[in-house]
Design a protein around this motif. Structure first.
Motif, PDB file in Angstrom:
ATOM      1  N   THR A 195      71.587   0.268  27.624  1.00 24.19           N
ATOM      2  CA  THR A 195      71.959   1.303  26.652  1.00 24.19           C
ATOM      3  C   THR A 195      71.301   1.051  25.305  1.00 24.19           C
ATOM      4  O   THR A 195      70.844   1.993  24.638  1.00 24.19           O
ATOM      5  CB  THR A 195      73.496   1.348  26.506  1.00 24.19           C
ATOM      6  OG1 THR A 195      74.075   1.704  27.762  1.00 24.19           O
ATOM      7  CG2 THR A 195      73.916   2.360  25.456  1.00 24.19           C
ATOM      8  N   GLU A 198      67.718   2.219  25.573  1.00 25.30           N
ATOM      9  CA  GLU A 198      67.642   3.683  25.580  1.00 25.30           C
ATOM     10  C   GLU A 198      67.845   4.254  24.183  1.00 25.30           C
ATOM     11  O   GLU A 198      67.199   5.241  23.790  1.00 25.30           O
ATOM     12  CB  GLU A 198      68.687   4.251  26.535  1.00 25.30           C
ATOM     13  CG  GLU A 198      68.611   5.758  26.723  1.00 25.30           C
ATOM     14  CD  GLU A 198      69.662   6.285  27.687  1.00 25.30           C
ATOM     15  OE1 GLU A 198      69.856   7.518  27.730  1.00 25.30           O
ATOM     16  OE2 GLU A 198      70.298   5.470  28.386  1.00 25.30           O
ATOM     17  N   HIS A 201      64.359   2.740  21.922  1.00 23.68           N
ATOM     18  CA  HIS A 201      62.998   2.545  22.429  1.00 23.68           C
ATOM     19  C   HIS A 201      61.927   3.266  21.615  1.00 23.68           C
ATOM     20  O   HIS A 201      60.778   2.818  21.556  1.00 23.68           O
ATOM     21  CB  HIS A 201      62.909   2.979  23.896  1.00 23.68           C
ATOM     22  CG  HIS A 201      62.981   4.463  24.103  1.00 23.68           C
ATOM     23  ND1 HIS A 201      64.170   5.160  24.099  1.00 23.68           N
ATOM     24  CD2 HIS A 201      61.999   5.399  24.296  1.00 23.68           C
ATOM     25  CE1 HIS A 201      63.942   6.438  24.300  1.00 23.68           C
ATOM     26  NE2 HIS A 201      62.642   6.614  24.416  1.00 23.68           N
ATOM     27  N   PRO A 225      67.151  -3.558  30.967  1.00 22.74           N
ATOM     28  CA  PRO A 225      66.543  -2.426  31.680  1.00 22.74           C
ATOM     29  C   PRO A 225      65.418  -2.889  32.600  1.00 22.74           C
ATOM     30  O   PRO A 225      64.854  -3.967  32.426  1.00 22.74           O
ATOM     31  CB  PRO A 225      66.003  -1.554  30.538  1.00 22.74           C
ATOM     32  CG  PRO A 225      65.756  -2.517  29.413  1.00 22.74           C
ATOM     33  CD  PRO A 225      66.841  -3.554  29.525  1.00 22.74           C
ATOM     34  N   ALA A 304      74.319   5.974  24.848  1.00 20.26           N
ATOM     35  CA  ALA A 304      73.111   5.694  24.077  1.00 20.26           C
ATOM     36  C   ALA A 304      72.979   6.617  22.869  1.00 20.26           C
ATOM     37  O   ALA A 304      72.513   6.195  21.801  1.00 20.26           O
ATOM     38  CB  ALA A 304      71.886   5.807  24.973  1.00 20.26           C
TER      39      ALA A 304
END
Length: 366
Positions: A195, A198, A201, A225, A304
């Protein structure tokens, strides 16, 4: 009467104490406790392992060396001795072997997840509560569960005071090489870096995590991830490097999955001791309480979008971020310094010196 501290892992408390004196690492409360009480430290390592150690370990979900250590300790104990064990993986073997041997020292054991199915089964199947005087837990809801489940009196529950060394973790200047905002995090237990990735990024920030390398993890495991964003890095930090990471951070984020205890609290307190704003996933218990006190910014589990919004809000409102950081810093200094936790443990264990063996258990059964 003697005090004993039984460790789940072969941790060198003397080395940790020396490192604290040199400013290399924070104090360890059990090292301080052992000195204050002149306690004997027991740890796994040099105890021969028997077939029965392996059998018990498999059934209890522990390690054979923990049973071998417990087996070596029991013959040394009298009914006046007081034992603090920092986990059920050593506390349960001690209770079981004392029960078999007909010994009744005074035992305090920390229980990380009392709701765990195996923990509940072992407590009931072997009536281990008859040989454990005090259950040390993370929060009051866990204490309430154990009281109800085992029909315990309230004096057999001790709620852990989370703590950090506020002399070691303290405010300081950021590194001169810092080039853009840093979102810091740390730890592996119950973490949700998926999370966090996300949410960040595509932001103009560096995300730095104190943990084992992302690349060392199997794809998608350990809370990371499958594809690590270009702006995310995870590696090992020693304590001095971790302190500097907090000092460099604009925000410390502690993302966790849904769970029933208080994973991440140590990182939260270390960050607040360094006077940094903290964003924390809101889970039942202490994490939600910290949000409600206004000392961290809370976000829902696995959300997120909410995490991203919270990060952007604090980055774009430095006065709000500073105020949040200051409230957290004041709380840690007031309530969560290592010395406070140390004194609570000393009070608990020294109070037991004047009690007869099993007094608390007998009171509960009556």
């Amino acid at each position: 009467m003697r005090h004993h501290i039984v460790l789940s892992k072969p941790f060198d408390l003397e080395q940790f104490s020396e490192g604290a004196r040199q400013g290399i690492n924070p104090r360890h409360v059990l090292a301080d406790l052992s000195q204050k009480l002149d306690a004997t430290i027991h740890k796994t390592g040099n105890h021969p392992i028997t077939f029965l150690d392996r059998v018990f370990a498999k059934f209890f979900g522990t390690l054979p060396e923990q049973w071998a250590m417990a087996r070596s300790i029991v013959p040394q104990l009298s009914n006046e001795d007081i034992i603090f064990s920092n986990g059920t993986d050593v506390g349960f073997p001690l209770a079981m072997l004392c029960k078999i041997a007909g010994k009744r020292p005074k035992l305090v054991t920390h229980v990380m997840v009392p709701e765990n199915r195996r923990v509940r089964l072992l407590l009931k199947l072997f009536a281990l509560d008859t040989h454990i005087d005090v259950f040390h837990v993370y929060n009051q809801s866990q204490g309430d569960f154990l009281q109800s489940f085992l029909n315990l009196s309230s004096d057999r529950i001790s709620v852990l005071t989370f703590h950090t060394d506020t002399d070691f973790f303290s405010p300081g200047a950021p590194s001169p090489s810092k080039s853009r905002p840093i979102i810091a995090s740390a730890g592996l237990e119950q973490r949700d870096y998926v999370t966090l990735a996300e949410a960040t990024h595509d932001l103009d920030v560096d995300v730095k995590i104190c943990a084992a390398s992302c690349a060392a993890k199997a794809a998608g495991s350990g809370g990371f991830p499958k594809v690590i964003p270009a702006n995310m890095e995870a590696r090992y930090y020693d304590f001095a490097e971790l302190r500097q990471l907090y000092r460099d951070a604009d925000i410390v984020v502690v993302p966790v999955v849904d769970h029933t205890y208080s994973a991440g609290t140590t990182v939260v307190l270390e960050a607040m001791a360094c006077c940094k704003p903290v964003i924390l996933t809101s889970t039942p218990g202490r994490n939600t309480a910290l949000r409600d006190e206004g000392v961290v910014r809370g976000v829902p589990v696995g959300d997120a979008a909410s995490l991203r919004a919270a990060i952007m809000s604090l980055l774009n409102n430095p006065q709000e971020a500073a105020a949040l950081a200051q409230r957290g810093h004041e709380k840690v200094l007031r309530e969560n310094a290592t010395e406070k936790h140390l004194q609570s443990l000393i009070s608990l264990l020294t109070a037991m010196e004047t009690e007869s063996s099993g007094d608390r258990a007998v009171t509960a059964e009556a």
